[in-house]
Scaffold this motif. Structure first.
Motif, PDB file in Angstrom:
ATOM      1  N   MET A  93       0.836  -1.190   0.000  1.00 49.07           N
ATOM      2  CA  MET A  93       0.000   0.000   0.000  1.00 49.07           C
ATOM      3  C   MET A  93       0.883   1.256   0.000  1.00 49.07           C
ATOM      4  N   PRO A  94       0.474   2.310  -0.717  1.00 44.54           N
ATOM      5  CA  PRO A  94       1.297   3.528  -0.775  1.00 44.54           C
ATOM      6  C   PRO A  94       1.403   4.220   0.575  1.00 44.54           C
ATOM      7  N   LYS A  95       2.391   5.080   0.692  1.00 40.56           N
ATOM      8  CA  LYS A  95       2.707   5.754   1.950  1.00 40.56           C
ATOM      9  C   LYS A  95       1.527   6.519   2.530  1.00 40.56           C
ATOM     10  N   GLY A  96       0.789   7.241   1.688  1.00 40.95           N
ATOM     11  CA  GLY A  96      -0.295   8.077   2.177  1.00 40.95           C
ATOM     12  C   GLY A  96      -1.552   7.330   2.559  1.00 40.95           C
ATOM     13  N   PHE A  97      -1.617   6.031   2.257  1.00 39.40           N
ATOM     14  CA  PHE A  97      -2.828   5.266   2.530  1.00 39.40           C
ATOM     15  C   PHE A  97      -3.167   5.257   4.020  1.00 39.40           C
ATOM     16  N   ARG A  98      -2.146   5.216   4.853  1.00 37.74           N
ATOM     17  CA  ARG A  98      -2.365   5.112   6.310  1.00 37.74           C
ATOM     18  C   ARG A  98      -3.182   6.273   6.851  1.00 37.74           C
ATOM     19  N   ASN A  99      -3.025   7.454   6.296  1.00 36.34           N
ATOM     20  CA  ASN A  99      -3.715   8.645   6.808  1.00 36.34           C
ATOM     21  C   ASN A  99      -4.939   9.027   5.975  1.00 36.34           C
ATOM     22  N   SER A 100      -5.379   8.128   5.103  1.00 32.68           N
ATOM     23  CA  SER A 100      -6.564   8.393   4.294  1.00 32.68           C
ATOM     24  C   SER A 100      -7.780   7.726   4.918  1.00 32.68           C
ATOM     25  N   PHE A 101      -8.964   8.158   4.509  1.00 30.89           N
ATOM     26  CA  PHE A 101     -10.191   7.562   5.033  1.00 30.89           C
ATOM     27  C   PHE A 101     -10.315   6.105   4.576  1.00 30.89           C
ATOM     28  N   LEU A 102      -9.665   5.747   3.467  1.00 26.55           N
ATOM     29  CA  LEU A 102      -9.753   4.382   2.968  1.00 26.55           C
ATOM     30  C   LEU A 102      -9.124   3.378   3.926  1.00 26.55           C
ATOM     31  N   PHE A 103      -8.127   3.832   4.693  1.00 29.93           N
ATOM     32  CA  PHE A 103      -7.489   2.929   5.653  1.00 29.93           C
ATOM     33  C   PHE A 103      -8.500   2.405   6.668  1.00 29.93           C
ATOM     34  N   GLU A 104      -9.503   3.223   6.980  1.00 30.31           N
ATOM     35  CA  GLU A 104     -10.516   2.831   7.956  1.00 30.31           C
ATOM     36  C   GLU A 104     -11.523   1.854   7.374  1.00 30.31           C
ATOM     37  N   ILE A 105     -11.479   1.647   6.059  1.00 35.63           N
ATOM     38  CA  ILE A 105     -12.497   0.827   5.395  1.00 35.63           C
ATOM     39  C   ILE A 105     -11.911  -0.404   4.718  1.00 35.63           C
ATOM     40  N   VAL A 106     -10.781  -0.227   4.029  1.00 30.65           N
ATOM     41  CA  VAL A 106     -10.245  -1.261   3.146  1.00 30.65           C
ATOM     42  C   VAL A 106      -9.214  -2.124   3.867  1.00 30.65           C
ATOM     43  N   ASN A 107      -9.254  -3.433   3.593  1.00 32.28           N
ATOM     44  CA  ASN A 107      -8.259  -4.347   4.144  1.00 32.28           C
ATOM     45  C   ASN A 107      -6.913  -4.173   3.445  1.00 32.28           C
ATOM     46  N   THR A 108      -5.881  -4.644   4.093  1.00 34.17           N
ATOM     47  CA  THR A 108      -4.541  -4.640   3.522  1.00 34.17           C
ATOM     48  C   THR A 108      -3.964  -6.048   3.586  1.00 34.17           C
ATOM     49  N   SER A 109      -2.833  -6.242   2.956  1.00 34.78           N
ATOM     50  CA  SER A 109      -2.165  -7.536   3.045  1.00 34.78           C
ATOM     51  C   SER A 109      -1.771  -7.821   4.493  1.00 34.78           C
ATOM     52  N   THR A 110      -1.376  -6.788   5.205  1.00 33.38           N
ATOM     53  CA  THR A 110      -1.038  -6.936   6.628  1.00 33.38           C
ATOM     54  C   THR A 110      -2.245  -7.420   7.419  1.00 33.38           C
ATOM     55  N   PHE A 111      -3.417  -6.918   7.082  1.00 28.26           N
ATOM     56  CA  PHE A 111      -4.657  -7.292   7.776  1.00 28.26           C
ATOM     57  C   PHE A 111      -4.879  -8.799   7.708  1.00 28.26           C
ATOM     58  N   HIS A 112      -4.813  -9.356   6.501  1.00 26.21           N
ATOM     59  CA  HIS A 112      -5.089 -10.792   6.363  1.00 26.21           C
ATOM     60  C   HIS A 112      -3.898 -11.632   6.812  1.00 26.21           C
ATOM     61  N   ASN A 113      -2.690 -11.130   6.624  1.00 23.77           N
ATOM     62  CA  ASN A 113      -1.505 -11.844   7.101  1.00 23.77           C
ATOM     63  C   ASN A 113      -1.574 -12.040   8.607  1.00 23.77           C
ATOM     64  N   PHE A 114      -2.080 -11.024   9.300  1.00 24.36           N
ATOM     65  CA  PHE A 114      -2.218 -11.093  10.754  1.00 24.36           C
ATOM     66  C   PHE A 114      -3.205 -12.191  11.142  1.00 24.36           C
ATOM     67  N   HIS A 115      -4.230 -12.389  10.314  1.00 26.52           N
ATOM     68  CA  HIS A 115      -5.188 -13.468  10.575  1.00 26.52           C
ATOM     69  C   HIS A 115      -4.498 -14.822  10.483  1.00 26.52           C
ATOM     70  N   HIS A 116      -3.635 -15.016   9.485  1.00 22.29           N
ATOM     71  CA  HIS A 116      -2.918 -16.278   9.346  1.00 22.29           C
ATOM     72  C   HIS A 116      -1.938 -16.487  10.488  1.00 22.29           C
TER      73      HIS A 116
END
Length: 259
Positions: A193-216
């Motif tokens: 994910m690009p650098k600015g994604f963390r501070n965008s409203f999309l971060f509060e909505i969209v999953n990331t690779s880190t999100f699902h990796n954490f599940h595994h």
């Protein structure tokens, strides 16, 4: 029977080709060509082994067959009169193709969340979902690495979709393609994910690779596929997910974590 075998052969070849081409490209780039230069993007420091990749590919091949069968059922002549599938692309405004694709992904997100939670029930986990969770450090090859019963459940969303909204076969094809690309990203093992994604409203909505990796890695929490919405509503998001994403961001960009 001959018609079914012919349809199955085509559907299976399309599904397995999609798996090897898309997962293969990501694997080639991140695991074979540029693993050192992309090391900062690696979510878990350890690496999966060749035996893990072989196991995942074998299970994914079986899953591809199950997914092909569910697709055939969804588009079968016997079921067609009762579904909302249409073949004349001009029967609805052309804008309906991308709109229905987006709606299909939203339906799939809800379907996947609840199916995923059910598969984590103690009476079903060892029977089915454990196969997928043998990949505690997922790679692109993990994307279709399911028990065959889970693969049928995964593919069942296609049957649901043809009953809930008008869909052209083109939309169903785009749905299969886009959902798999997102699936591969979720199992990539690298955060892109690009650098600015963390501070965008999309971060509060969209999953990331880190999100699902954490599940595994943790086995519990972060059950959603595309969005964080269901996990946040149902309070199943892992409490350390944001902290883990910030760790990866700092690893990648060398900046302090957002407060």
């Amino acid at each position: 029977m001959d018609h079914f075998l012919e349809s199955f052969s085509v559907a299976f070849l399309l599904t397995i080709a999609r798996y090897f081409v898309i997962a293969g490209i990501f694997f080639l780039v991140f695991y074979l060509l540029f693993p050192k230069s992309l090391l900062r993007n690696k979510i878990q420091s350890r690496l999966a082994g060749k035996l893990d990749f072989i196991r995942e590919i074998l299970h994914s091949s079986v899953s591809s067959a199950m997914l092909a069968i569910t697709a055939i059922i969804a588009l079968s002549d016997g079921l067609r009169p009762y579904t909302l599938v249409y073949t004349d692309i001009y029967e609805y405004p052309l804008i309906w193709v991308p709109v229905s694709l987006l709606l299909s992904l939203l339906v799939h997100d809800a379907y996947f969340y609840w199916m995923h939670r059910i598969l984590h029930h103690k009476s079903l986990f060892k029977l089915t979902h454990l196969v997928h969770h043998k990949s505690t450090n997922p790679s692109p090859w993990t994307s279709y690495s399911f028990h065959f019963l889970e693969a049928i459940a995964e593919g069942g969303v296609m049957i649901v979709l043809v009953f809930v909204m008008p869909l052209h076969p083109l939309t169903l094809g785009l749905f299969a393609l886009s959902s798999f690309v997102i699936n591969v990203y979720g199992h990539l093992g690298y955060e892109i994910m690009p650098k600015g994604f963390r501070n965008s409203f999309l971060f509060e909505i969209v999953n990331t690779s880190t999100f699902h990796n954490f599940h595994h890695l943790k086995f519990k929490g972060n059950y959603g596929l595309y969005l964080r919405v269901w996990d946040r509503w149902m309070k199943t998001e892992h409490p350390d997910y944001v902290k883990e994403y910030d760790r990866i961001q700092q690893q990648r960009f060398g900046e302090s974590r957002p407060q």
